[in-house]
Enzyme design. Sequence first.
Site, mmCIF file in Angstrom:
data_model
loop_
_atom_site.group_PDB
_atom_site.id
_atom_site.type_symbol
_atom_site.label_atom_id
_atom_site.label_comp_id
_atom_site.label_asym_id
_atom_site.label_seq_id
_atom_site.Cartn_x
_atom_site.Cartn_y
_atom_site.Cartn_z
ATOM 1 C CG HIS A 19 -1.957 1.058 1.221
ATOM 2 N ND1 HIS A 19 -3.309 0.805 1.318
ATOM 3 C CD2 HIS A 19 -1.861 2.406 1.126
ATOM 4 C CE1 HIS A 19 -3.990 1.927 1.282
ATOM 5 N NE2 HIS A 19 -3.118 2.932 1.172
ATOM 6 C CG HIS A 21 -1.372 6.312 -2.544
ATOM 7 N ND1 HIS A 21 -2.599 6.187 -3.148
ATOM 8 C CD2 HIS A 21 -1.536 5.876 -1.271
ATOM 9 C CE1 HIS A 21 -3.474 5.699 -2.268
ATOM 10 N NE2 HIS A 21 -2.851 5.501 -1.120
ATOM 11 C CG HIS A 198 -7.659 3.662 0.313
ATOM 12 N ND1 HIS A 198 -7.087 3.057 -0.757
ATOM 13 C CD2 HIS A 198 -6.699 4.478 0.837
ATOM 14 C CE1 HIS A 198 -5.835 3.482 -0.897
ATOM 15 N NE2 HIS A 198 -5.570 4.344 0.063
ATOM 16 C CD GLU A 201 -6.968 6.711 5.293
ATOM 17 O OE1 GLU A 201 -7.683 6.749 4.281
ATOM 18 O OE2 GLU A 201 -5.816 7.209 5.325
ATOM 19 C CG ASP A 279 -1.328 5.719 2.902
ATOM 20 O OD1 ASP A 279 -1.626 5.473 1.727
ATOM 21 O OD2 ASP A 279 -2.133 6.195 3.726
ATOM 22 C CG ASP A 280 0.211 8.942 0.586
ATOM 23 O OD1 ASP A 280 0.176 8.758 -0.634
ATOM 24 O OD2 ASP A 280 -0.768 8.742 1.338
HETATM 25 N N1 ADE Z 1 -4.606 8.911 -1.453
HETATM 26 C C1 ADE Z 1 -3.332 8.984 -1.074
HETATM 27 N N2 ADE Z 1 -3.206 8.659 0.238
HETATM 28 C C2 ADE Z 1 -4.440 8.375 0.689
HETATM 29 C C3 ADE Z 1 -4.976 7.972 1.939
HETATM 30 N N3 ADE Z 1 -4.209 7.790 3.030
HETATM 31 N N4 ADE Z 1 -6.300 7.775 2.036
HETATM 32 C C4 ADE Z 1 -7.068 7.957 0.977
HETATM 33 N N5 ADE Z 1 -6.624 8.333 -0.231
HETATM 34 C C5 ADE Z 1 -5.324 8.534 -0.384
HETATM 35 ZN ZN ZN Z 2 -3.609 4.923 0.745
#
Ligand code: ADE
Ligand code: ZN
Length: 345
Positions: A19, A21, A198, A201, A279-280
């Site tokens: 996971h 992006h 997703h 969250e 994630d990011d």
């Molecule tokens: N796009 C990028 N990161 C995200 C996240 N944590 N939740 C939803 N969409 C995303």
């Molecule tokens: Zn994500």
Amino acid sequence: MIKDKDKAAASLLPLAELHCHLEGTVAPELALRLGHRHGLDLAPLVDADGCYRWRDFAEFLHVYDAMSAAIRTAEDYYEITADYYRRMAAKGMIYGEVFVSPEHGMRAGLSYSTLIEAIATAMADVEAETGVVARIVITCVRHFGREHAEETAHLAAQFPHPYVVGFGMAGDESMGAPADYARAFAIAADAGLGLTAHAGELCGPESVRATIESLPVSRIGHGVRAIEDAELVAELVDRGITLEVCPGSNLALGLYPSIAAHPVRRLHDAGVRVTLSADDPPFFDTDVAREYEQVRDAHGFDPADMLGMTRRSIEAAFLDSATRDRLLGRLDKADRIETGRRGML
Ligand code: ADE
Ligand code: ZN
């Protein structure tokens, strides 16, 4: 000849990530350089400490989209992909899937195929250099609506590529119901792609339940708020659904006050198939190696448990069976080394 850096990588715990992006791997410094290349001033997105400037989920999505607008050419896609996988291979990654939202590059005039080819070429080049295997999950953005989701699924179905192995949905999970996106997921499923969405969250367990009831997913992105509903946890276990857990992201977005309060241990102990991802990464000041470390240290997982995280990731990866078996073989080897090390203590 085995180089020192390869020896170092081989001695690290093998990591896998499901996971992440792709646009979210771009560090502020690289984003500013890409902006400069294309005449876009991204300086307002970055604070005095060189970090992305955001305070809540809405601002995060805004900065994320604004930064993504600087990824415009095949060269940009090649550069950000190679940069990410080189850095992660040096930290022990053996497998990584990235979510790619093609509309960012397509808005800048790139064709879907050009964009995918640039990413896949970078993946193949970095695999040849380092051994890390990488694949693409095409991702629609929930708050861009159902038509956008269906168009994105059509693209993935119409232009098959051996590195495009899955279809996912990111974005604001409070927008619409999962059932609104059932057609998009059916198109992707018919094309033979693995499926993930997703949920759980920022919204609660009802969002996870609606997702697994409406969409044929084998994985949930995050899903951590399932812990608030014991029956749902049992259902995730029964169905063998894998959670792509991203603790650093959850902490940064304020879901939990500390890593100790994060439900990763409780989900794992309940028998849910837990995996770890970043994630990011630069948005949340983390990467997958850091996620493994902080979860291990805060929740008392031992080396065998941590190898189990990687094993579950490879098992849940959207991979052909030959590549999966090859990666599981690498894990078996790491397991034997770890068992030998314990025997010597
Ligand atoms: N796009 C990028 N990161 C995200 C996240 N944590 N939740 C939803 N969409 C995303
Ligand atoms: Zn994500």
